[in-house]
Scaffold this active site. Structure first.
Site: not given
Ligand SMILES: *Cc1c(COP(=O)(O)O)cnc(C)c1O
Length: 397
Positions: A186, A214, A244
């Site tokens: 990310s 992502h 996301k």
């Molecule tokens: C954002 C993210 C999460 C968490 O996801 P949420 O649904 O916002 O709790 C988990 N793993 C990665 C790699 C992320 O970027």
């Protein structure tokens, strides 16, 4: 001797963070988190959300969510294993399995929760987990919760992974061994070397776990990083988020039927925490349907990303080696980075600074997240502001 009071602990530590410039002041967004946002009455071009496809404000999703409130109410009413499993959750899970091309899928309240849930349901203190050093915080916490031995692997270093996998197997110390990785990292936007990871996993009989938070909606024409490489039948656990690119909230794990059956009886957030609301479930299902029907939003996302990247590069900014829409703009020095982000804000661009300890010292950056919802005009405006601020601060000439 007395123990420290909560009050003094908090006062000291908050003051310390503020002094080091590490205290984060949260600015509430007034209204929707779209391609532009309003903060403190000021409209800004939003280059910081994870709303890759603009689905967080999509009219089609809003419509089905409103209908679900009328037909099913606002809450699930219980944990999934008592009577909080509603028809809309089952429909979501069926759609997720179809989307990921797996036998089954299980949904959770968030992506973070998935990693808390699934890793510790599979791994225990007699096991080991090979974890990329740049893996997300929720993976790290999920691994810790499992009590398995955590073996850190240098970032995307396949020689290191092979060596450590071999050592772990040959030590005879572990019952099961897992390799776990982000699909897309990310902070830098680079993609995990999944074909190589899978080959190594098969050579050493490792369990494979990919967190594609992502990647889904972004890679593989929307289907994710695993499908991008055609590896959906060679990865044991595909984890993802619904918050996301999908634009709603929630998370999921997709895999074989026996895996999902096991998670339904052994993963604690599924057993002890109430499911997502009916509106969340139907909106997520709708989003996935849209992604499966058309690649239009995905194509727009990539087009906008290429446009922004080319523009920043032409201006002379260091945008790293991202392979995805995640577009870091590396400034370097921590204070300069914060100053840069603040100036962008003053000029009308919201792009958050990311500094140590989230990224290594001296690699402070402003991270840009272009989306399918941005117009060319917004991106042009943003580039103009970048040019002005970059010259003012002396990052570009
Ligand atoms: C954002 C993210 C999460 C968490 O996801 P949420 O649904 O916002 O709790 C988990 N793993 C990665 C790699 C992320 O970027």
């Amino acid at each position: 001797m007395t123990s420290k009071s909560l009050h003094s602990f908090l006062e000291e530590n908050i003051a310390d963070l503020k002094e080091k410039g590490l205290y984060n002041d949260i600015e509430p967004v007034e209204g929707p988190n779209g391609p532009t946002i309003t903060i403190d009455g000021k409209e800004l071009i939003n280059l910081s959300s994870n709303n890759y496809l603009g689905l967080a404000t999509d009219e089609r999703l809003k419509k089905v969510a409103k209908e679900a409130v009328d037909s099913h109410g606002v809450g699930a009413g219980a944990v999934r294993t008592i009577n909080g499993t509603l028809d809309v959750h089952i429909e979501l899970e069926k759609k997720l399995a179809e989307f990921k091309d797996t036998e089954a899928a299980i949904s959770y309240q968030s992506g973070f929760n998935c990693n808390m849930a699934a890793i510790s349901a599979i791994m225990d203190k007699n096991d080991a987990i090979l974890s990329d050093e740049l893996n997300h915080a929720s993976i790290i916490d999920g691994c810790r919760l499992s009590k398995a031995k955590i073996i850190r692997v240098n970032h995307s270093d396949m020689d290191d992974l092979r060596k450590k996998a071999k050592e772990a197997v040959e030590s005879g110390n572990y019952n099961k061994i897992m390799v776990i990785t982000d699909g897309v990292f990310s902070m830098d936007g680079d993609v995990a070397l999944l074909p190589e990871i899978v080959d190594i996993a098969e050579e050493f009989d490792l369990i494979t776990y990919v967190d594609d938070a992502h990647g889904s909606g972004v890679m593989g024409k929307g289907a994710g990083t695993v499908k991008h490489f055609g590896l959906q039948h060679r990865i044991d656990l595909q984890m993802g988020t619904l918050s996301k690119a999908i634009g709603v909230v929630g998370g999921y794990v997709a895999g074989k039927t026996n895996l999902i059956d096991w998670l339904k009886v052994r993963s604690r957030p599924f057993l002890f925490s109430t499911a997502v609301t009916p509106a969340d479930a139907v909106a997520s299902t709708k989003a996935i349907e849209l992604l499966m029907e058309s690649t239009e939003l995905n194509e727009k996302l990539w087009e906008n990303s290429e446009y922004l990247k080319a523009g920043l590069k032409k201006l002379g900014f260091d945008i790293g080696d991202s392979e995805t829409p995640i577009t870091p703009c590396v400034i370097g020095d921590e204070l300069d980075t914060q100053k840069f982000s603040k100036k962008l804000y003053e000029e009308g661009v919201y792009a958050k600074s990311i500094v140590f300890p989230t990224v290594p010292k001296g690699t402070g950056r402003v991270r840009n997240m272009p989306s399918a919802a941005h117009t060319k005009e917004m991106l042009d405006d943003a580039l103009q502001i970048y040019e002005k601020v970059g010259k003012e601060i002396g990052v570009i000439s």
